[in-house]
Design an enzyme around this catalytic site. Structure first.
Site, PDB file in Angstrom:
ATOM      1  CE  LYS A  57      26.746  -1.310 -43.983  1.00  0.00           C
ATOM      2  NZ  LYS A  57      25.855  -1.322 -42.057  1.00  0.00           N
ATOM      3  CB  SER A  58      23.474  -6.942 -45.004  1.00  0.00           C
ATOM      4  OG  SER A  58      22.786  -5.761 -44.088  1.00  0.00           O
ATOM      5  N   GLY A  79      26.062  -1.185 -36.371  1.00  0.00           N
ATOM      6  CA  GLY A  79      25.178  -1.452 -35.251  1.00  0.00           C
ATOM      7  C   GLY A  79      24.819  -3.232 -35.804  1.00  0.00           C
ATOM      8  CB  SER A  93      14.736  -4.684 -36.112  1.00  0.00           C
ATOM      9  OG  SER A  93      16.301  -4.774 -35.642  1.00  0.00           O
ATOM     10  CD  GLN A 100      21.026  -3.556 -37.223  1.00  0.00           C
ATOM     11  OE1 GLN A 100      20.758  -3.749 -36.199  1.00  0.00           O
ATOM     12  NE2 GLN A 100      22.035  -3.498 -37.783  1.00  0.00           N
ATOM     13  CG  ASP A 128      20.140   0.569 -44.288  1.00  0.00           C
ATOM     14  OD1 ASP A 128      19.425   0.977 -43.473  1.00  0.00           O
ATOM     15  OD2 ASP A 128      20.150  -1.349 -44.470  1.00  0.00           O
ATOM     16  NE  ARG A 136      21.110   7.130 -42.498  1.00  0.00           N
ATOM     17  CZ  ARG A 136      21.038   5.462 -42.419  1.00  0.00           C
ATOM     18  NH1 ARG A 136      21.204   4.529 -42.450  1.00  0.00           N
ATOM     19  NH2 ARG A 136      22.802   5.427 -42.519  1.00  0.00           N
ATOM     20  NE  ARG A 191      22.357   2.833 -45.801  1.00  0.00           N
ATOM     21  CZ  ARG A 191      23.495   1.674 -45.688  1.00  0.00           C
ATOM     22  NH1 ARG A 191      23.986   1.721 -47.270  1.00  0.00           N
ATOM     23  NH2 ARG A 191      23.712   1.099 -44.919  1.00  0.00           N
TER      24      ARG A 191
HETATM   25  C1  S3P Z   1      20.737  -4.314 -41.032  1.00  0.00           C
HETATM   26  C2  S3P Z   1      19.332  -3.927 -41.308  1.00  0.00           C
HETATM   27  C3  S3P Z   1      18.624  -3.133 -40.910  1.00  0.00           C
HETATM   28  C4  S3P Z   1      19.555  -1.870 -41.562  1.00  0.00           C
HETATM   29  C5  S3P Z   1      21.077  -2.412 -41.639  1.00  0.00           C
HETATM   30  C6  S3P Z   1      21.400  -3.568 -41.738  1.00  0.00           C
HETATM   31  C7  S3P Z   1      21.463  -5.834 -40.723  1.00  0.00           C
HETATM   32  O1  S3P Z   1      18.414  -2.529 -39.736  1.00  0.00           O
HETATM   33  O2  S3P Z   1      18.612  -0.319 -41.039  1.00  0.00           O
HETATM   34  O3  S3P Z   1      21.694  -1.039 -41.722  1.00  0.00           O
HETATM   35  O4  S3P Z   1      22.285  -6.476 -41.537  1.00  0.00           O
HETATM   36  O5  S3P Z   1      20.378  -6.682 -40.720  1.00  0.00           O
HETATM   37  P1  S3P Z   1      17.290  -2.835 -38.223  1.00  0.00           P
HETATM   38  O6  S3P Z   1      17.744  -3.772 -37.993  1.00  0.00           O
HETATM   39  O7  S3P Z   1      17.922  -1.771 -37.368  1.00  0.00           O
HETATM   40  O8  S3P Z   1      16.573  -2.539 -39.003  1.00  0.00           O
END
Ligand code: S3P
Length: 437
Positions: free
Chosen positions: A23-24, A97, A170, A172, A321, A352, A395
């Protein structure tokens, strides 16, 4: 509509298994593809609710998205600075997110453009000040509800490079600032204390963006255009983790996981599981390995008795995750399992920590929440089972299913439909591995 599904104790799981696409990496492949001037083919793009939201947002921004046979998507990009259409438009991120945090990095560097990002009820509870703050420091106009939550409005502006220390580990937020950094004057440095998933860094290098890492400092410089060849998305280790957990817990199981991403920033769960006694044989990438390509490999998993363990804060990002699955393994293990330094779990698709503690307690586990994690005590025997509410979190739904297969009495999962956010094929894939007692 809420769909309840019962998962009965399984005989064993056996066979070969290929997880769905990551997914990422799919989100990033589409996003970076849309930033290119030349078309980019993404092979094995994940077909799920989250990654469809990314394609829909990119279409709205003027990119061409052509879905081809066999899970391939061709992105006809608008270029890094091309005038983006639909300014003033609403971009619906759904439950994602990653889309909510990465896309603003690109939009922030488009002077004159204004966009509002919004999503479902779960997204509206997740903080976006973590991206609003650095983007504002770079010069963008950013407004969030109560200064903290979506909807998030981004007003593009000429950006200036900054030096930014991530307040939370993070990927993200790191990715958002690095993406904005490609558009910002000069160079932009992000400091991360504990390494988190590095897919964005790898794709930056592949796109020939001036980027380097010096220990915890990641620096990107302004760039005119991106050059990307085809991207092949490997299997998702976070989706595969549910099958790894099931094969570990259900006696007599043996599953070979094919074509799974083994990037070490994603394999923390496998290392924790191995420490608990799980039999997971595979070439887990060494920490610090920094090739452009994503490492891909095979895992051979067999059921085994488990012992409790302690997961320390520096192990958390690489297993973020999958930490709820550590709780599940802990409930079946002998002794105490503790997870520390994982307060970020409270800001995921659901809280979670609360979800896994209440959920597993309802199935008979001895588990309690701490401020930044949980403690679970097991006796090396199966949980009795019962009912678990996924609370709209993909999840948590899949964790409930695995708990059911490994339990002595079966588990009813309320809200199984949420699995489609990352893994629409989950029930079918699991069913194909199940062998009768
Ligand atoms: C992700 C980063 C993580 C992860 C999310 C996907 C990404 O989040 O929990 O499922 O694709 O960069 P955080 O950056 O908030 O830790």
């Amino acid at each position: 509509m809420t769909r309840s599904v019962r998962f009965d104790p399984a005989g064993s799981l056996r066979g070969e298994y290929t997880p769905p696409a990551d997914k990422s990496i799919s989100h990033r492949a589409a996003l970076f593809g849309a930033m290119c001037d030349e078309p980019v083919q993404v092979r094995n793009y994940l077909d799920s609710a989250d990654t469809r939201a990314t394609l829909a947002a990119l279409l709205k921004l003027g990119a061409g998205v052509e879905e081809e046979l066999g899970d391939s998507v061709l992105l006809r990009g608008v270029g890094l600075r091309a005038p983006l259409e639909a300014t003033g438009g609403l971009l619906d991120v759904g439950n994602s997110g990653t889309l909510m945090r990465l896309l603003p990095g690109w939009l922030a560097g488009q002077p004159g453009g204004v966009w509002t990002l919004d999503g479902d009820d779960s997204i509206r509870r997740r903080p976006v000040d973590r991206v609003a703050e650095p983007l504002a420091a770079m010069g963008a106009g950013v407004e969030a509800r109560d200064g903290r939550f979506p909807p998030l409005t981004v007003r593009g502006a000429p950006l200036a490079g900054i030096e930014y220390e991530l307040p939370v580990a993070s990927a993200q937020v790191k990715s958002c600032v690095l993406i904005a950094g490609m558009l910002a004057d000069g160079s932009t440095t992000v400091r991360e204390r504990t390494p988190s998933r590095d897919h964005t860094e790898r794709i930056l290098r592949r796109a020939r963006v001036p980027f380097h890492r010096d220990g915890p400092r990641l620096t990107v410089s302004q760039v005119e255009e991106l050059e990307l060849d085809e991207i092949a998305v490997p299997g998702d280790p976070s989706s595969a983790a549910f099958v790894v957990a099931a094969a570990t817990l259900v006696r007599g199981s043996r599953v070979v996981v094919k074509d799974v991403a083994l990037n070490w920033t994603r394999t923390g769960f496998l290392r924790v599981a191995q420490r608990m006694g799980a039999v997971v044989v595979g070439d887990l990438e060494a920490p610090g390995a920094e090739a452009d390509e994503e490492p891909v490999g095979e895992l051979d998993v067999a059921s085994a008795p488990l012992e409790g363990t302690v997961v320390e804060p520096d192990e958390v990002p690489a297993a973020i995750d999958e930490l709820t699955l550590v709780a599940l393994l802990g409930a079946f293990a002998d002794g105490e399992t503790v997870v520390r330094g994982a307060g970020e779990l409270r800001f995921k698709e659901s809280d979670r920590i609360a979800g896994v503690v209440e959920g597993l307690r309802g199935l008979g586990a001895d588990i309690e929440a701490t401020e930044d994690g949980f403690v679970v005590r097991g006796e090396g025997s199966p949980l009795p089972g019962g009912t678990i509410d996924a609370r709209g979190d993909h999840r948590m739904a899949m964790l409930g299913a695995v708990a059911g297969l490994a339990s002595s009495g079966g588990v009813e999962v309320i809200g199984m439909e949420s699995a489609a956010v990352s893994y629409p094929r989950f029930e079918r894939d699991l069913g194909a591995l199940l062998k009768p007692e």
